[in-house]
Design an enzyme around this catalytic site. Structure first.
Site, PDB file in Angstrom:
ATOM      1  N   ILE A   1       0.841  -1.206   0.000  1.00 29.78           N
ATOM      2  CA  ILE A   1       0.000   0.000   0.000  1.00 29.78           C
ATOM      3  C   ILE A   1       0.875   1.254   0.000  1.00 29.78           C
ATOM      4  CG2 ILE A   1      -1.700   1.301   1.357  1.00 29.78           C
ATOM      5  CD1 ILE A   1      -2.932  -1.437   2.153  1.00 29.78           C
TER       6      ILE A   1
ATOM      7  N   ARG B   1      -4.274   2.077  10.998  1.00 30.04           N
ATOM      8  CA  ARG B   1      -5.152   1.712  12.101  1.00 30.04           C
ATOM      9  C   ARG B   1      -5.156   2.858  13.109  1.00 30.04           C
ATOM     10  NH1 ARG B   1      -6.970  -1.761   9.319  1.00 30.04           N
ATOM     11  NH2 ARG B   1      -6.959  -3.996   9.666  1.00 30.04           N
TER      12      ARG B   1
ATOM     13  N   GLU C   1     -13.213   2.823  17.080  1.00 32.45           N
ATOM     14  CA  GLU C   1     -14.270   2.947  16.058  1.00 32.45           C
ATOM     15  C   GLU C   1     -15.540   2.280  16.525  1.00 32.45           C
ATOM     16  OE1 GLU C   1     -12.431   1.336  12.526  1.00 32.45           O
ATOM     17  OE2 GLU C   1     -10.831   2.802  12.612  1.00 32.45           O
TER      18      GLU C   1
ATOM     19  N   HIS D   1     -13.675   4.537   8.159  1.00 39.47           N
ATOM     20  CA  HIS D   1     -12.881   3.329   7.840  1.00 39.47           C
ATOM     21  C   HIS D   1     -13.385   2.664   6.546  1.00 39.47           C
ATOM     22  CE1 HIS D   1     -10.272  -0.088   9.706  1.00 39.47           C
ATOM     23  NE2 HIS D   1     -10.172  -0.072   8.391  1.00 39.47           N
TER      24      HIS D   1
HETATM   25  O1  LIG Z   1      -8.763  -2.096   7.335  1.00 38.69           O
HETATM   26  C1  LIG Z   1      -8.929  -2.852   6.451  1.00 38.69           C
HETATM   27  C2  LIG Z   1      -8.136  -4.031   6.207  1.00 38.69           C
HETATM   28  O2  LIG Z   1      -7.271  -4.374   7.013  1.00 38.69           O
HETATM   29  O3  LIG Z   1      -8.383  -4.681   5.182  1.00 38.69           O
END
Ligand SMILES: O=CC(=O)O
Length: 314
Positions: free
Chosen positions: A156, A233, A262, A280
């Protein structure tokens, strides 16, 4: 496979996933069980798989209550809600949903950067409330060319870097060690990275080492013009420190898709126009959630047919 009992520990938020599981297995949804301890003790000898997500997975207590558990198939890429050490110790397999959500999460990180710097949400509210008729919206901050510092240069993090490069943003990063063959500037500490970037993005996994990786020192290094983006997170950030820095103007802004507790979000943030708050939704598109669901089901099928897992973690 219909006789195999699968326990869904997360809320059954995605009908496509629920239907796919119900078609193949005997699915139990923990969320709708009124007496969870009683349910777990009466099903302890039948449940062979757990499906969780970023909100609820399989902790040590649950694993200890399910002696027949063979696999945890997570509808998430993050594994912080699963006791991986316990799974390893007990020979329980673990899978997640990498790759299929990378684009969406990276897209959202860029969206948050633009939204915070160009005040997209605040400008939208300006139009809707009729304020435009009274005068033009104020000037905002340019995004193209800003230095983007990324914590965690995994799948990511790399996808965020590639997108930001298209906006002519110099990229720098922090990770446990320098990545070979990568031209982005490496900083050996998060404070150092924060002091040398305009926008700091959290894109690493949540582990005991990365909990509160964004602390007061990092926030102060980022400073009153700096922007924090969190698509990782909530517990990556010392939220109380973040809130006070934003309220006191010691941090320039924040784009947050995740929070410590959350769905509870500190209400002090609600009135700040330099903050964009999302519920989220990093991987929350129809296309990606379907691909994630297919991986969850595909991993379970592979396991129970004694085939190689599609995306094994443990
Ligand atoms: O937060 C989302 C994931 O971990 O896929």
């Amino acid at each position: 496979m219909e006789s195999i009992s699968v326990l869904m520990t997360c809320p059954p938020v995605h009908p496509y996933l629920v239907e796919a599981l119900e078609k193949r297995f005997t699915l139990h949804k923990l969320d709708s069980v009124p007496d969870k301890p009683q349910f777990l003790s009466s099903h302890r000898d039948s449940i062979r798989a757990v499906v969780g997500n970023a909100a609820a997975g399989a902790d040590a207590e649950l694993i200890d209550q399910l002696p027949k558990l063979e696999i945890v198939s997570s509808y998430s890429v993050g594994l912080d809600k699963i006791d991986l050490a316990k799974c390893k110790e007990k020979g329980i397999r673990v899978t997640n949903t990498p790759d299929v959500l990378t684009d969406d999460v990276a897209d959202l990180a860029l969206g948050l950067m633009l939204a915070v710097l160009r005040r997209l949400c605040e400008s939208d509210r300006y139009v809707r409330s009729g304020l435009w008729k009274k005068g033009d919206y104020k000037l905002t901050t340019k995004f193209s060319g800003k230095t983007v510092g990324i914590i965690g240069l995994g799948r990511i993090g790399m996808a965020i870097a590639q997108r930001a490069e298209a906006f002519s943003c110099p990229i720098s990063y922090f990770s446990r060690s320098q990545k070979p063959g990568i031209n982005y500037k490496y900083h050996p500490s998060v404070v150092d990275l924060a002091a040398n970037c305009d926008i700091l993005v959290v894109a690493c996994a949540l582990t005991p080492e990365t909990r509160h990786i964004i602390n007061r020192e990092v926030i102060d290094a980022l400073g009153p013009k700096g922007v924090l983006i969190n698509i990782g997170r909530g517990p990556h950030v010392d939220e109380a420190e973040l809130v006070s820095a934003l309220v006191e103007g010691r941090l320039g802004g924040a784009g947050l898709d995740v929070f410590q507790d959350e769905p509870n979000v500190p209400e002090e943030l609600f009135k700040l126009e330099n903050v964009v708050l999302l519920p989220h939704v990093g991987s929350g598109t129809v296309e990606t959630r379907q691909a994630m669901a297919d991986l969850v089901v595909g991993n379970l099928e592979a396991h129970f047919l004694n085939k190689p897992l599609l995306t094994p973690v443990v």
